[in-house]
Design a protein around this motif. Sequence first.
Motif, mmCIF file in Angstrom:
data_model
loop_
_atom_site.group_PDB
_atom_site.id
_atom_site.type_symbol
_atom_site.label_atom_id
_atom_site.label_comp_id
_atom_site.label_asym_id
_atom_site.label_seq_id
_atom_site.Cartn_x
_atom_site.Cartn_y
_atom_site.Cartn_z
ATOM 1 N N LYS A 172 0.858 -1.184 0.000
ATOM 2 C CA LYS A 172 0.000 0.000 0.000
ATOM 3 C C LYS A 172 0.890 1.228 0.000
ATOM 4 C CE LYS A 172 -4.273 1.346 1.828
ATOM 5 N NZ LYS A 172 -5.388 0.818 2.545
ATOM 6 N N ALA A 173 0.597 2.188 -0.880
ATOM 7 C CA ALA A 173 1.363 3.429 -0.953
ATOM 8 C C ALA A 173 0.626 4.523 -0.189
ATOM 9 C CB ALA A 173 1.557 3.854 -2.397
ATOM 10 N N THR A 174 1.402 5.318 0.566
ATOM 11 C CA THR A 174 0.818 6.436 1.307
ATOM 12 C C THR A 174 1.175 7.788 0.683
ATOM 13 O OG1 THR A 174 2.699 6.478 2.820
ATOM 14 C CG2 THR A 174 0.785 5.159 3.466
ATOM 15 N N SER A 175 2.250 7.838 -0.107
ATOM 16 C CA SER A 175 2.572 9.051 -0.862
ATOM 17 C C SER A 175 3.458 8.688 -2.042
ATOM 18 C CB SER A 175 3.253 10.112 0.008
ATOM 19 O OG SER A 175 4.598 9.804 0.243
ATOM 20 N N VAL A 176 3.447 9.575 -3.037
ATOM 21 C CA VAL A 176 4.242 9.368 -4.243
ATOM 22 C C VAL A 176 4.819 10.710 -4.666
ATOM 23 C CG1 VAL A 176 2.221 9.622 -5.746
ATOM 24 C CG2 VAL A 176 4.236 8.452 -6.597
ATOM 25 N N THR A 177 6.063 10.673 -5.156
ATOM 26 C CA THR A 177 6.723 11.854 -5.703
ATOM 27 C C THR A 177 7.121 11.527 -7.137
ATOM 28 O OG1 THR A 177 7.606 12.417 -3.529
ATOM 29 C CG2 THR A 177 8.644 13.482 -5.429
#
Length: 132
Positions: A106-111
């Motif tokens: 699960k991803a919580t943030s992406v740049t």
Amino acid sequence: MKIQVVAVLLFALSATEICEALNFFQKHVVPQMAPGDCNTKMKVINEQKKKCKPINTFFLDPKGVLNGICNHGNKKPTMNIDLQIIDCKVDNKTYPDCTYKSVPGKATSVTVLCDQNKVPYHLEDVKRAGRK
């Protein structure tokens, strides 16, 4: 004649921008994906550079959450998200017979990195739930 040349150049630039965006989204964003789909998805990505990419993250984004990530003028935007992901990690590095193991998460943030036209072209960083 000058107008036709300018029109052709503008069309070519637009096509390039569209291809860059599609490439980013084709490499990293899918509406759905089963963990066993890594080998199929990575085959397309690996054909571009003729080698086995060590790892690739796919965001399962059926609602298009990532579509506007570059719209705020920042060349390196970070977006807080709550998306399922599948990391495809290389198991066999012998091109063209690359094989991958799937690691769901699960991803919580992406740049991402965005070009001057607000088009994403590179996945810079992913923060995963349960990892620092």
